[in-house]
Each structure stands twice: as structure tokens, then as C-alpha cells.
Design an enzyme around this catalytic site. Structure first.
Site, PDB file in Angstrom:
ATOM      1  N   GLY A  15       0.832  -1.208   0.000  1.00 40.32           N
ATOM      2  CA  GLY A  15       0.000   0.000   0.000  1.00 40.32           C
ATOM      3  C   GLY A  15       0.856   1.243   0.000  1.00 40.32           C
ATOM      4  O   GLY A  15       1.840   1.327   0.727  1.00 40.32           O
ATOM      5  N   ARG A  25      13.500  10.141  -3.032  1.00 41.01           N
ATOM      6  CA  ARG A  25      14.392  11.274  -3.345  1.00 41.01           C
ATOM      7  C   ARG A  25      15.664  11.221  -2.499  1.00 41.01           C
ATOM      8  O   ARG A  25      16.782  11.403  -3.014  1.00 41.01           O
ATOM      9  CB  ARG A  25      13.624  12.580  -3.087  1.00 41.01           C
ATOM     10  CG  ARG A  25      14.419  13.861  -3.185  1.00 41.01           C
ATOM     11  CD  ARG A  25      13.455  15.023  -2.906  1.00 41.01           C
ATOM     12  NE  ARG A  25      14.090  16.317  -2.906  1.00 41.01           N
ATOM     13  CZ  ARG A  25      14.611  16.891  -1.825  1.00 41.01           C
ATOM     14  NH1 ARG A  25      14.610  16.243  -0.681  1.00 41.01           N
ATOM     15  NH2 ARG A  25      15.139  18.096  -1.907  1.00 41.01           N
ATOM     16  N   ASP A 131      -0.473   2.087   8.781  1.00 41.40           N
ATOM     17  CA  ASP A 131      -0.986   1.278   9.905  1.00 41.40           C
ATOM     18  C   ASP A 131      -0.112   1.355  11.158  1.00 41.40           C
ATOM     19  O   ASP A 131      -0.569   1.037  12.248  1.00 41.40           O
ATOM     20  CB  ASP A 131      -1.106  -0.194   9.491  1.00 41.40           C
ATOM     21  CG  ASP A 131      -1.996  -0.395   8.277  1.00 41.40           C
ATOM     22  OD1 ASP A 131      -2.778   0.521   7.957  1.00 41.40           O
ATOM     23  OD2 ASP A 131      -1.908  -1.463   7.649  1.00 41.40           O
ATOM     24  N   HIS A 255      -9.897   5.058   1.605  1.00 39.88           N
ATOM     25  CA  HIS A 255      -8.592   5.359   1.022  1.00 39.88           C
ATOM     26  C   HIS A 255      -8.199   6.833   1.041  1.00 39.88           C
ATOM     27  O   HIS A 255      -7.068   7.149   0.692  1.00 39.88           O
ATOM     28  CB  HIS A 255      -8.514   4.808  -0.408  1.00 39.88           C
ATOM     29  CG  HIS A 255      -8.327   3.327  -0.427  1.00 39.88           C
ATOM     30  ND1 HIS A 255      -9.373   2.455  -0.266  1.00 39.88           N
ATOM     31  CD2 HIS A 255      -7.213   2.567  -0.539  1.00 39.88           C
ATOM     32  CE1 HIS A 255      -8.916   1.210  -0.297  1.00 39.88           C
ATOM     33  NE2 HIS A 255      -7.615   1.250  -0.456  1.00 39.88           N
TER      34      HIS A 255
HETATM   35  O1  F6P Z   1      -1.741  -1.385   4.924  1.00 37.70           O
HETATM   36  C1  F6P Z   1      -2.332  -0.199   4.533  1.00 37.70           C
HETATM   37  C2  F6P Z   1      -3.807  -0.381   4.290  1.00 37.70           C
HETATM   38  O2  F6P Z   1      -4.350   0.861   3.897  1.00 37.70           O
HETATM   39  C3  F6P Z   1      -4.602  -0.977   5.458  1.00 37.70           C
HETATM   40  O3  F6P Z   1      -4.906  -0.017   6.448  1.00 37.70           O
HETATM   41  C4  F6P Z   1      -5.812  -1.516   4.745  1.00 37.70           C
HETATM   42  O4  F6P Z   1      -6.400  -2.567   5.471  1.00 37.70           O
HETATM   43  C5  F6P Z   1      -5.245  -1.993   3.436  1.00 37.70           C
HETATM   44  O5  F6P Z   1      -4.014  -1.302   3.240  1.00 37.70           O
HETATM   45  C6  F6P Z   1      -6.123  -1.782   2.230  1.00 37.70           C
HETATM   46  O6  F6P Z   1      -5.452  -2.303   1.119  1.00 37.70           O
HETATM   47  P1  F6P Z   1      -5.890  -2.078  -0.390  1.00 37.70           P
HETATM   48  O7  F6P Z   1      -5.626  -0.633  -0.730  1.00 37.70           O
HETATM   49  O8  F6P Z   1      -5.020  -2.995  -1.167  1.00 37.70           O
HETATM   50  O9  F6P Z   1      -7.348  -2.381  -0.462  1.00 37.70           O
END
Ligand code: F6P
Length: 325
Positions: A15, A25, A131, A255
């Protein structure tokens, strides 16, 4: 004596997290200052297995310090979990003449880095995940920006909650970790925080909402970590069914927590990690991850990082509860 490093690869994986770009950078420019040739790997481990290498010069990383996401793009790779994919990843690095690699990412990315190290690559991992669930480091790149995004969102939601005397269940990311929810809850003055690490019954939740209503609170903000059960929508349904005074609305932040311009803290952390990652490799360190320990950047063996679980500081949970009443 470790073999000399002439060609360095840098990649982002898993992610995306705000601060990955300042980190790229810092790696690129530090490496160039130390007379290394730098190659970027695009699309994470998927790109590595497919041989997606691009040459990176100092000007290729201009103007990215303030950008969210990652200019090298990222991916979640099933192939890298299989021995065939891992062998191909090493083969690609060798055929490109790469002597060492810096891998920026979260839990899965660091597991991949550990595998590459076991297969003989000179690797340095850098923890980047909103996270904050990586063992061995106080903070990961991206956490501070995500927290600021969440707190700003909750401040706005509270305006509506107070104006209409509502309860709001605000769901945050974090996979199985409650860190983001807990810290966001404390710093936004939420009435309740629900995280997987602290089991809370539905009856306890209902009672708290009811008591807050009876106390004359104008709103009830409940921050729910995505890993908590029952899930956020189900909780709202139960609260509304019980008719406890406040009616409940749900906001799933999703997101929007991952994107956006990195905070100054994340830029600085990313920069420190990037600079030190190159220096540690040149000093002969292998199979390690850069980590923040207090205010110092240190290294932790990848083996240790991936075999241990980072604890969420649940003593902060008590603080959240005391300050909410
Ligand atoms: O690890 C980062 C994260 O945003 C988590 O908080 C979440 O559970 C997961 O990735 C979501 O993943 P994706 O964007 O692949 O759905």
C-alpha cells in the site's frame, strides 16, 4: 569485507503511504552523492519480477517531496510469495547488475525483502505503512499524515454531530492494528474508540452511548478501527435498533487516509530513513530495516521485524477513556 556496491536499486511496494516520494528522493540523491548508479524498480515486486527497471538521476526526483503516493508506483504481489517469483526477482536484480536494493513498504514488502536477503541480495528495508504495525520501529512513514487527515475529518464530522445531536461511527484503516483509531480518537476527543486489541462488548458500547446522551453530551463520536468486530455498519444498526437517545450515522474514511501531501514530520522521517539506508548499506549492513528508536535512526534485522508482532500501546486506551468522560 562486504562486496563493493556500485549499482543500487530502489523500489516501493504494498500500500502506498505519504512520504514514500521524499524517501525515494533521499535514497537517490544520497546514493548519487556517494558515486553510486541508481535504478528504480517500477510497480513493486510485480515490476521487479517483470524486469521494470528505470535509471534514476538527481533530476528525476525533483519536485516530488510534497507529493503523496509513489512515483515508482506500487503493487501487492502474489508472485513474490511463491519460490518461483522469488527466484525470478533475484535473477532480474543480478542480470541488471544490481549490487544492493532499498525496499520501501509495509509488512508484506519487508517479508519480501527478508526473502531476497536470504537469497543473497544486499537489502535494506524502510518501514512505510499508515498502519504503524511494523515491529522494531516507533513510527513508519505515512502514519503522521494519515493521522492528521483522520483528525481533520473527525473535527468536521463533529460539527454536524453537535448541530444535530447525533452519534457518528467513524471507521479508520489499520488492518488488524488499532493504532490509527486510538491515536485519532485521543487527538480528536472522541467519546469512544473501538480497536481489535481491546475487546469491547456490544452492551458496553450501547451503555456508553446511552450514558453520554443522558449526561447531556451534544454528540457521540465513536472511532472504529477496521479490524474491530462487529463491523461499523452492524454496530450502527444495533445502536439505532436499541433507541438509546442518539441516532447513529456511519462515515467510512477509506482510502482518503492513504493519499495526500506528506506532513513535515513524514518528509523528515522519510528523508532520514532514505539517507541512512544508503549509508548503512555502504557501511556493510545487510538484511536490516531502518527504524526510529526514540529520536535515533537505528537498524533492526529483517528476520526480527517479520517474526514479531508490534503491540499497540493499549495504555493509551485508558487515557482515551478517561479524557472522554
Ligand atoms: O496497509 C495499509 C492499508 O491501507 C490498510 O490499512 C488496509 O487494510 C489496506 O491497506 C487496504 O489495502 P488495499 O488498498 O489494497 O485495499
Amino acid at each position: 569485507m562486504s562486496p563493493i556496491i556500485r549499482r543500487l536499486a530502489v523500489m516501493t511496494s504494498g500500500g502506498d503511504a505519504p512520504g514514500m516520494n521524499p524517501c525515494i528522493r533521499a535514497v537517490v540523491r544520497t546514493a548519487i552523492a556517494r558515486n553510486l548508479e541508481v535504478w528504480g524498480v517500477e510497480d513493486g515486486y510485480e515490476g521487479l519480477i517483470n524486469g521494470n527497471f528505470i535509471r534514476l538521476g538527481a533530476r528525476d526526483v525533483s519536485g516530488i517531496l510534497q507529493k503523496g503516493g509513489t512515483i515508482l508506483r506500487s503493487a501487492r504481489s502474489e508472485q513474490m510469495m511463491q519460490p518461483s517469483g522469488q527466484i525470478e526477482a533475484v535473477r532480474q536484480l543480478n542480470s541488471q547488475g544490481i549490487d544492493a536494493a532499498v525496499i520501501i513498504g509495509g509488512d508484506g514488502s519487508l517479508r519480501g525483502a527478508k526473502v531476497l536477503a536470504e537469497r543473497g541480495m544486499a537489502v535494506m528495508g524502510i518501514p512505510a505503512s499508515i498502519d504503524n504495525d511494523i515491529y522494531g520501529t516507533d513510527m513508519c512513514i505515512g502514519v503522521d499524515t494519515a493521522l492528521n487527515t483522520i483528525v481533520e475529518a473527525i473535527d468536521k464530522i463533529r460539527d454536524t454531530a453537535s448541530s444535530h445531536s447525533r452519534a457518528f461511527l467513524v471507521e479508520t484503516m489499520g488492518r488488524n492494528s488499532g493504532y490509527l483509531a486510538l491515536m485519532a480518537g485521543i487527538n480528536s476527543g472522541a467519546e469512544m474508540v473501538l480497536i481489535p486489541e481491546v475487546p469491547t462488548t456490544v452492551d458496553e458500547i450501547i451503555n456508553t452511548v446511552k450514558l453520554d446522551y443522558q449526561k447531556g453530551k451534544q454528540h457521540c463520536i465513536i472511532v472504529v478501527a477496521e479490524g474491530f468486530e462487529p463491523d461499523t455498519n452492524e454496530l450502527a444498526r444495533i445502536i439505532n435498533e436499541k433507541d438509546v437517545g442518539f441516532r447513529a450515522w456511519v462515515t467510512i474514511l477509506g482510502h482518503l487516509q492513504r493519499g495526500g501531501t506528506p506532513s513535515a514530520f513524514d518528509r523528515w522521517l522519510a528523508t532520514r530513513f532514505g539517507v541512512r539506508a544508503v549509508e548503512f548499506l555502504l557501511d556493510g549492513q545487510r538484511g536490516m530495516m531502518t527504524a526510529l528508536n526514540g529520536n535515533r535512526v537505528v537498524t533492526v534485522p529483517l528476520q526480527e521485524v517479520v517474526s514479531q508482532r508490534k503491540e499497540t500501546p493499549t495504555r493509551f486506551y485508558e487515557i482515551a477513556e478517561i479524557l472522554a468522560r
